[in-house]
Design a protein around this motif. Sequence first.
Motif, PDB file in Angstrom:
ATOM      1  N   ALA A  85       0.829  -1.206   0.000  1.00 29.94           N
ATOM      2  CA  ALA A  85       0.000   0.000   0.000  1.00 29.94           C
ATOM      3  C   ALA A  85       0.868   1.263   0.000  1.00 29.94           C
ATOM      4  CB  ALA A  85      -0.919   0.007   1.218  1.00 29.94           C
ATOM      5  N   LEU A  86       1.970   1.241   0.765  1.00 26.86           N
ATOM      6  CA  LEU A  86       2.886   2.386   0.803  1.00 26.86           C
ATOM      7  C   LEU A  86       3.527   2.615  -0.562  1.00 26.86           C
ATOM      8  CD1 LEU A  86       4.455   4.584   2.300  1.00 26.86           C
ATOM      9  CD2 LEU A  86       6.085   2.832   3.041  1.00 26.86           C
ATOM     10  N   PHE A  87       3.953   1.538  -1.213  1.00 25.70           N
ATOM     11  CA  PHE A  87       4.557   1.644  -2.544  1.00 25.70           C
ATOM     12  C   PHE A  87       3.546   2.202  -3.545  1.00 25.70           C
ATOM     13  CE2 PHE A  87       5.331  -0.126  -6.769  1.00 25.70           C
ATOM     14  CZ  PHE A  87       6.635   0.288  -6.998  1.00 25.70           C
ATOM     15  N   ASN A  88       2.340   1.669  -3.510  1.00 23.25           N
ATOM     16  CA  ASN A  88       1.282   2.108  -4.417  1.00 23.25           C
ATOM     17  C   ASN A  88       0.974   3.596  -4.226  1.00 23.25           C
ATOM     18  OD1 ASN A  88      -1.053   2.184  -6.084  1.00 23.25           O
ATOM     19  ND2 ASN A  88      -2.350   1.652  -4.361  1.00 23.25           N
ATOM     20  N   ALA A  89       0.787   4.011  -2.976  1.00 22.05           N
ATOM     21  CA  ALA A  89       0.435   5.402  -2.681  1.00 22.05           C
ATOM     22  C   ALA A  89       1.557   6.362  -3.071  1.00 22.05           C
ATOM     23  CB  ALA A  89       0.117   5.542  -1.189  1.00 22.05           C
ATOM     24  N   LYS A 192      -4.346  13.924  -2.247  1.00 20.04           N
ATOM     25  CA  LYS A 192      -4.955  13.896  -0.912  1.00 20.04           C
ATOM     26  C   LYS A 192      -5.112  12.454  -0.413  1.00 20.04           C
ATOM     27  CE  LYS A 192      -9.088  15.258   1.674  1.00 20.04           C
ATOM     28  NZ  LYS A 192     -10.443  15.846   1.597  1.00 20.04           N
ATOM     29  N   ALA A 193      -5.663  11.588  -1.265  1.00 19.73           N
ATOM     30  CA  ALA A 193      -5.884  10.192  -0.874  1.00 19.73           C
ATOM     31  C   ALA A 193      -4.558   9.458  -0.685  1.00 19.73           C
ATOM     32  CB  ALA A 193      -6.739   9.493  -1.929  1.00 19.73           C
ATOM     33  N   SER A 194      -3.603   9.699  -1.585  1.00 21.59           N
ATOM     34  CA  SER A 194      -2.309   9.026  -1.508  1.00 21.59           C
ATOM     35  C   SER A 194      -1.532   9.463  -0.270  1.00 21.59           C
ATOM     36  CB  SER A 194      -1.476   9.322  -2.764  1.00 21.59           C
ATOM     37  OG  SER A 194      -2.125   8.854  -3.918  1.00 21.59           O
ATOM     38  N   TYR A 195      -1.568  10.766   0.018  1.00 21.94           N
ATOM     39  CA  TYR A 195      -0.838  11.286   1.173  1.00 21.94           C
ATOM     40  C   TYR A 195      -1.371  10.673   2.467  1.00 21.94           C
ATOM     41  CZ  TYR A 195       1.109  14.526   4.592  1.00 21.94           C
ATOM     42  OH  TYR A 195       1.760  15.062   5.674  1.00 21.94           O
ATOM     43  N   ALA A 196      -2.693  10.578   2.577  1.00 20.04           N
ATOM     44  CA  ALA A 196      -3.298   9.986   3.782  1.00 20.04           C
ATOM     45  C   ALA A 196      -2.856   8.530   3.942  1.00 20.04           C
ATOM     46  CB  ALA A 196      -4.816  10.080   3.699  1.00 20.04           C
ATOM     47  N   LEU A 197      -2.804   7.801   2.824  1.00 23.58           N
ATOM     48  CA  LEU A 197      -2.399   6.394   2.867  1.00 23.58           C
ATOM     49  C   LEU A 197      -0.905   6.259   3.188  1.00 23.58           C
ATOM     50  CD1 LEU A 197      -3.319   3.508   2.574  1.00 23.58           C
ATOM     51  CD2 LEU A 197      -2.970   3.666   0.116  1.00 23.58           C
ATOM     52  N   ILE A 198      -0.090   7.175   2.652  1.00 23.86           N
ATOM     53  CA  ILE A 198       1.350   7.172   2.940  1.00 23.86           C
ATOM     54  C   ILE A 198       1.588   7.388   4.438  1.00 23.86           C
ATOM     55  CG2 ILE A 198       3.496   8.487   2.657  1.00 23.86           C
ATOM     56  CD1 ILE A 198       2.604   8.978  -0.271  1.00 23.86           C
ATOM     57  N   VAL A 199       0.904   8.390   5.001  1.00 27.17           N
ATOM     58  CA  VAL A 199       1.051   8.704   6.428  1.00 27.17           C
ATOM     59  C   VAL A 199       0.615   7.527   7.287  1.00 27.17           C
ATOM     60  CG1 VAL A 199       0.182  10.155   8.308  1.00 27.17           C
ATOM     61  CG2 VAL A 199       0.829  11.195   6.129  1.00 27.17           C
ATOM     62  N   GLU A 200      -0.529   6.912   6.941  1.00 26.30           N
ATOM     63  CA  GLU A 200      -1.045   5.785   7.718  1.00 26.30           C
ATOM     64  C   GLU A 200      -0.120   4.573   7.627  1.00 26.30           C
ATOM     65  OE1 GLU A 200      -5.060   2.984   8.108  1.00 26.30           O
ATOM     66  OE2 GLU A 200      -4.921   4.498   6.520  1.00 26.30           O
TER      67      GLU A 200
END
Length: 298
Positions: A85-89, A192-200
Amino acid sequence: MSEHHHHHPVSGKNLFITIVLNIIITLSQIVGGILSGSLALLSDAMHNLSDVVALLIAYWANKISSKPKNNQKTFGYKRAEIIAALFNASALFGIALFLIIEAIHKFLNPETIDSILVIALGFLSIVLNAISVLLIKDDAKHNMNMKAAYVHLLTDVMTSVAVVVGGLLMYYFNLFWIDSIITVLIAGYLIKASYALIVESISILMQSVPDDINIDELKIDIEKYEPIDNIHHLHIWKLDDHDIHLEAHIDFNENLALKEVTKICDEISDAIKKKYHITHMTIQPEYEKNDNKELIYS
């Protein structure tokens, strides 16, 4: 002491069909975006690509979650999903930035766009995404990964509507600059969506305390038990999207029998798990041990 959560089995057939549909959308929009000169189509293709990857991760996670733990991987393969998920985001974040830069360039230097192709592929995306939403609707009620994919697919329908509206404006009014505006809006959503997923994802990989757990409040809840003197060496982390682990040392103010200590630890464990939704808890009971008594200490 640990609890085992049985996740609702995902329908492999429906998920596979949804993945195929989204691959068709993505490839057609990439080709269509290149042929028509529409960045909005390309940005929508990237949005759909994010869904393809999210669905593949969900499918993959559903398969590997059943793989047994072993002597080398005592936690199993639960973190593999977070890494993917981190790689994808991160990849999508970079692509979105690139699309915004290109959109600004095209806005300043507008070019003629094949609006018929944009409209046709936008409609195709709406129809296939709507089918995808219906296919995974039931799974989304029981599985967190599928719920996330379901929400993404719903937003895909809306972004494709925006692409169609833009195509119509270009066809009837020759407003070719609108393509750049739609591109920026879709890319902005991706960021916005990618940044939230990266942070999580980073938060989970860094073994941070979940945002909804207040350590000071948890400390009070444990130390209110009469035989407990203090709690120290506390660690709380998320193993993946579902599992929260806690380990801590607890000082007793009396030299109790092991049976009584076990009973008190079980009471504490049950209460803390219920209140803070912790799935696995390890307590090390101590009495008059000469060690550091700081709550957070490694």
